[in-house]
Write a protein that holds these residues in place. Structure first.
Motif, PDB file in Angstrom:
ATOM      1  N   UNK A   1       0.924  -1.156   0.014  1.00  0.00           N
ATOM      2  CA  UNK A   1       0.210  -0.201   0.069  1.00  0.00           C
ATOM      3  C   UNK A   1       0.827   1.301   0.181  1.00  0.00           C
ATOM      4  N   UNK A   2       1.727   1.238   1.118  1.00  0.00           N
ATOM      5  CA  UNK A   2       2.361   2.818   1.101  1.00  0.00           C
ATOM      6  C   UNK A   2       3.618   2.879   0.155  1.00  0.00           C
ATOM      7  N   UNK A   3       4.475   1.877  -0.118  1.00  0.00           N
ATOM      8  CA  UNK A   3       5.362   1.953  -1.086  1.00  0.00           C
ATOM      9  C   UNK A   3       4.954   2.362  -2.185  1.00  0.00           C
ATOM     10  N   UNK A   4       4.140   1.486  -2.818  1.00  0.00           N
ATOM     11  CA  UNK A   4       3.538   1.962  -4.448  1.00  0.00           C
ATOM     12  C   UNK A   4       3.073   3.125  -4.626  1.00  0.00           C
ATOM     13  N   UNK A   5       2.271   3.658  -3.353  1.00  0.00           N
ATOM     14  CA  UNK A   5       1.878   5.268  -3.420  1.00  0.00           C
ATOM     15  C   UNK A   5       3.016   6.060  -3.440  1.00  0.00           C
ATOM     16  N   UNK A   6       4.204   6.075  -2.646  1.00  0.00           N
ATOM     17  CA  UNK A   6       5.376   6.712  -2.687  1.00  0.00           C
ATOM     18  C   UNK A   6       6.020   6.804  -4.002  1.00  0.00           C
ATOM     19  N   UNK A   7       6.047   5.436  -4.496  1.00  0.00           N
ATOM     20  CA  UNK A   7       6.660   5.588  -5.801  1.00  0.00           C
ATOM     21  C   UNK A   7       6.145   6.404  -6.843  1.00  0.00           C
ATOM     22  N   UNK A   8       4.728   6.383  -6.922  1.00  0.00           N
ATOM     23  CA  UNK A   8       3.852   7.067  -7.822  1.00  0.00           C
ATOM     24  C   UNK A   8       4.054   8.419  -7.588  1.00  0.00           C
ATOM     25  N   UNK A   9       3.920   8.959  -6.653  1.00  0.00           N
ATOM     26  CA  UNK A   9       4.394  10.464  -6.388  1.00  0.00           C
ATOM     27  C   UNK A   9       5.704  10.738  -6.942  1.00  0.00           C
ATOM     28  N   UNK A  10       6.846  10.043  -6.671  1.00  0.00           N
ATOM     29  CA  UNK A  10       8.022  10.325  -7.219  1.00  0.00           C
ATOM     30  C   UNK A  10       8.194  10.372  -8.634  1.00  0.00           C
ATOM     31  N   UNK A  11       7.572   9.012  -9.311  1.00  0.00           N
ATOM     32  CA  UNK A  11       7.956   9.185 -10.892  1.00  0.00           C
ATOM     33  C   UNK A  11       7.100   9.938 -11.377  1.00  0.00           C
ATOM     34  N   UNK A  12       6.060  10.785 -10.724  1.00  0.00           N
ATOM     35  CA  UNK A  12       5.366  11.944 -11.552  1.00  0.00           C
ATOM     36  C   UNK A  12       5.528  13.038 -11.108  1.00  0.00           C
ATOM     37  N   UNK A  13       6.614  13.197 -10.087  1.00  0.00           N
ATOM     38  CA  UNK A  13       7.017  14.685  -9.726  1.00  0.00           C
ATOM     39  C   UNK A  13       7.730  15.464 -10.678  1.00  0.00           C
ATOM     40  N   UNK A  14       7.597  16.684 -10.854  1.00  0.00           N
ATOM     41  CA  UNK A  14       6.504  17.340 -10.259  1.00  0.00           C
ATOM     42  C   UNK A  14       5.574  17.871 -10.968  1.00  0.00           C
ATOM     43  N   UNK A  15       5.481  17.500 -12.502  1.00  0.00           N
ATOM     44  CA  UNK A  15       4.490  18.129 -13.327  1.00  0.00           C
ATOM     45  C   UNK A  15       3.509  17.092 -14.021  1.00  0.00           C
ATOM     46  N   UNK A  16       3.495  15.828 -13.348  1.00  0.00           N
ATOM     47  CA  UNK A  16       2.358  14.860 -14.230  1.00  0.00           C
ATOM     48  C   UNK A  16       1.474  14.332 -12.729  1.00  0.00           C
ATOM     49  N   UNK A  17       1.158  15.074 -11.908  1.00  0.00           N
ATOM     50  CA  UNK A  17       0.489  14.567 -10.679  1.00  0.00           C
ATOM     51  C   UNK A  17      -1.242  14.852 -11.094  1.00  0.00           C
ATOM     52  N   UNK A  18      -1.593  15.295 -12.253  1.00  0.00           N
ATOM     53  CA  UNK A  18      -2.926  15.519 -12.687  1.00  0.00           C
ATOM     54  C   UNK A  18      -3.441  16.800 -12.227  1.00  0.00           C
ATOM     55  N   UNK A  19      -4.689  16.775 -12.679  1.00  0.00           N
ATOM     56  CA  UNK A  19      -5.449  18.116 -12.571  1.00  0.00           C
ATOM     57  C   UNK A  19      -5.532  18.464 -11.231  1.00  0.00           C
ATOM     58  N   UNK A  20      -5.124  19.507 -10.484  1.00  0.00           N
ATOM     59  CA  UNK A  20      -5.268  20.004  -9.075  1.00  0.00           C
ATOM     60  C   UNK A  20      -4.511  18.902  -8.264  1.00  0.00           C
ATOM     61  N   UNK A  21      -3.482  18.304  -8.842  1.00  0.00           N
ATOM     62  CA  UNK A  21      -2.556  17.454  -8.174  1.00  0.00           C
ATOM     63  C   UNK A  21      -3.333  16.279  -7.470  1.00  0.00           C
ATOM     64  N   UNK A  22      -4.395  15.941  -8.058  1.00  0.00           N
ATOM     65  CA  UNK A  22      -5.060  14.848  -7.440  1.00  0.00           C
ATOM     66  C   UNK A  22      -4.533  13.527  -7.241  1.00  0.00           C
ATOM     67  N   UNK A  23      -3.322  13.085  -7.996  1.00  0.00           N
ATOM     68  CA  UNK A  23      -2.653  11.839  -7.791  1.00  0.00           C
ATOM     69  C   UNK A  23      -1.901  11.975  -6.442  1.00  0.00           C
ATOM     70  N   UNK A  24      -1.250  13.162  -6.375  1.00  0.00           N
ATOM     71  CA  UNK A  24      -0.715  13.668  -5.092  1.00  0.00           C
ATOM     72  C   UNK A  24      -1.426  13.325  -3.825  1.00  0.00           C
ATOM     73  N   UNK A  25      -2.662  13.788  -3.734  1.00  0.00           N
ATOM     74  CA  UNK A  25      -3.599  13.805  -2.641  1.00  0.00           C
ATOM     75  C   UNK A  25      -4.114  12.203  -2.460  1.00  0.00           C
ATOM     76  N   UNK A  26      -4.321  11.644  -3.559  1.00  0.00           N
ATOM     77  CA  UNK A  26      -4.866  10.291  -3.331  1.00  0.00           C
ATOM     78  C   UNK A  26      -3.621   9.415  -2.868  1.00  0.00           C
ATOM     79  N   UNK A  27      -2.483   9.548  -3.272  1.00  0.00           N
ATOM     80  CA  UNK A  27      -1.399   8.682  -2.906  1.00  0.00           C
ATOM     81  C   UNK A  27      -1.050   9.166  -1.471  1.00  0.00           C
ATOM     82  N   UNK A  28      -1.115  10.183  -0.941  1.00  0.00           N
ATOM     83  CA  UNK A  28      -0.971  10.614   0.562  1.00  0.00           C
ATOM     84  C   UNK A  28      -2.094   9.857   1.388  1.00  0.00           C
ATOM     85  N   UNK A  29      -3.242   9.713   0.631  1.00  0.00           N
ATOM     86  CA  UNK A  29      -4.378   8.853   1.664  1.00  0.00           C
ATOM     87  C   UNK A  29      -3.955   7.633   1.597  1.00  0.00           C
ATOM     88  N   UNK A  30      -3.325   6.969   0.556  1.00  0.00           N
ATOM     89  CA  UNK A  30      -2.962   5.612   0.544  1.00  0.00           C
ATOM     90  C   UNK A  30      -1.740   5.264   1.598  1.00  0.00           C
TER      91      UNK A  30
END
Length: 458
Positions: free
Chosen positions: A402-431
């Protein structure tokens, strides 16, 4: 140095082609046309059907027999809904992990990356506050992977001891389960000394046949004399819910298996997608686990055991046969599960320190003995099957799955590919929060219950 046949093959090891895409991975590439899947060199790649069979095999172990007790800790309706939600969450996080690895491979022009390598490379390209952790991240991932796999081995040892004891008590003087566990030490040593997994293949096929045949007998018992469903509470206590979470995560999550399977597919693009191998396999597994947990708890209620086979009439030959045959299947699977921690420890931490040694085989066998001894010491210290399952599920898989895949997704999409309103970032923080809370709450509840059990026995 000894020839390659003497060395363990790393799980998910990198293989590079000599042509395009054979870079060392130290500098990112900019060629958007590079497809890691086309540059993989895989010995004996698996078809979609073979991959699906392996996925089912990796998910259907002792965990499914523990699901009725998990439902006891959650309540029958809560267990049904929660198992579905956890199943969807686990499947989604596996997709996140595989996709993040693909992005890294494409970016760095590397055909295959292992989980620890992916974590390190992701953190190096992620937010500045996470980059200092990149160097130690492979060690952390390896720690959880090794702990989880050794935990599975501990569960298998306890499972075999408990189920053989259930049969032995009908014919011999009743003795402590630790005697049966100790009696199985030499067989477990021998099966863990099989260095070539191909030698285990015929036995693994036998184990699969036994497993699926056993499900039929389990259904025969659980569907008899079902009480009114109103007798079962819809919701359990909040204190015991983390035990349910740990058991369900242990049963459903197969992060190490998934990475290895995707890396060895003939057509890896068929792994993901709405109707890909992962979704089809996990959908079948989730339905099977929900069914086993729901019906098993409905049938036995509060008297359900950590393995539902222990609820069957101990004096009946059919019940005894299932206990022994399922124990045989789990014993065979120990050889496969034990291979993983040995491969990680040997290839990552040991063999490079023994370069030039003429006794590599002896050192490898010593490592295999040590792994078996560690699992037996733990099994003898805490021979509590249900709590073992919950503890290793909550402690290891909350992080790995759960936690590690979410951290990886934030990192590989950082900083410009986190979606509209950075929804990927907030979603992964919840995970990440969900994974950390699951780890802490699940581990605390399991350890508390283990301490309480020791106090009762004192």
């Amino acid at each position: 140095m000894a020839n390659e046949s003497m060395k363990l093959k790393p799980l998910g090891s990198n293989k590079y082609t000599d042509g395009e895409g054979g870079g060392n991975g130290n500098s990112p590439g900019t060629n958007e046309d590079y497809d890691p899947h086309l540059h993989r060199v895989v010995e004996n790649p698996t078809t979609n059907v073979e991959t699906l069979i392996h996925l089912l095999k990796g998910c259907l172990g002792t965990g499914i027999l523990a699901m009725p007790e998990a439902f006891k800790n959650s309540g029958i309706f809560n267990g049904l809904v929660s198992t579905f939600i956890i199943g969807v969450l686990c499947t989604y996080c596996l997709h996140v992990l595989v996709k993040s690895q693909y992005i890294l491979c494409k970016r760095l022009k590397i055909p295959i990356l292992s989980y620890p390598e992916s974590m390190k490379l992701a953190l190096e390209s992620g937010p500045q506050c996470l980059r200092p952790f990149a160097k130690m991240s492979p060690l952390l991932v390896d720690f959880f992977l090794i702990a989880y796999q050794l935990g599975i081995c501990c569960v298998y040892i306890v499972f075999v001891g408990v189920n053989v004891k259930a049969v032995g008590d009908q014919y011999l003087k009743e003795v402590d389960v630790k005697i049966y566990i100790l009696a199985s030490f030499i067989p477990f040593i021998l099966i863990n000394c099989v260095r070539n997994l191909k030698l285990l293949a015929p036995f693994s096929t036998l184990a699969n046949i036994i497993t699926f045949a056993s499900f039929g007998v389990v259904c025969y018992y659980v569907f008899q004399n079902l009480p009114p469903i109103d007798d079962r509470p819809s919701f359990g206590r909040l204190y015991t819910y983390p035990l349910f979470f740990g058991t369900t995560l242990f049963a459903l999550e197969a992060v190490g298996v998934v990475i290895a399977l995707e890396n060895n597919m003939k057509t890896p693009k068929s792994f993901g997608g709405y109707f890909g191998v992962l979704n089809i396999g996990m959908a079948f597994v989730v339905v099977l686990y929900i069914g086993m947990g729901f019906i098993g708890y409905w049938r036995y209620g509060e008297i359900v055991k950590p393995s539902i086979t222990l609820n069957f009439p101990a004096e009946q030959p059919l019940s005894q046969a299932i206990n022994l045959l399922y124990s045989l299947a789990i014993f065979i699977s120990y050889g496969l599960q034990g291979y993983v921690p040995v491969a990680i420890i040997w290839n990552t931490y040991v063999v490079k320190r023994l370069e030039g040694s003429t006794h590599l085989i002896a050192w490898e066998y010593l490592l295999r003995f040590a792994c078996v001894i560690v699992t037996f010491v733990l099994a003898l210290t805490i021979p509590m099957l249900g709590l073992f399952i919950s503890l290793f599920g909550a402690f290891c898989l909350s992080a790995l799955g759960l936690a590690f895949p979410a951290i990886m997704e934030i990192c590989v999409n950082w900083p410009d590919n986190l979606g509209r309103f950075k929804w990927i970032l907030f979603k992964d923080i919840l995970l990440i929060i969900f994974g950390v809370v699951g780890l802490l709450a699940g581990s605390y509840s399991c350890i508390s219950e283990i301490i309480n059990e020791f106090k009762k026995q004192a």
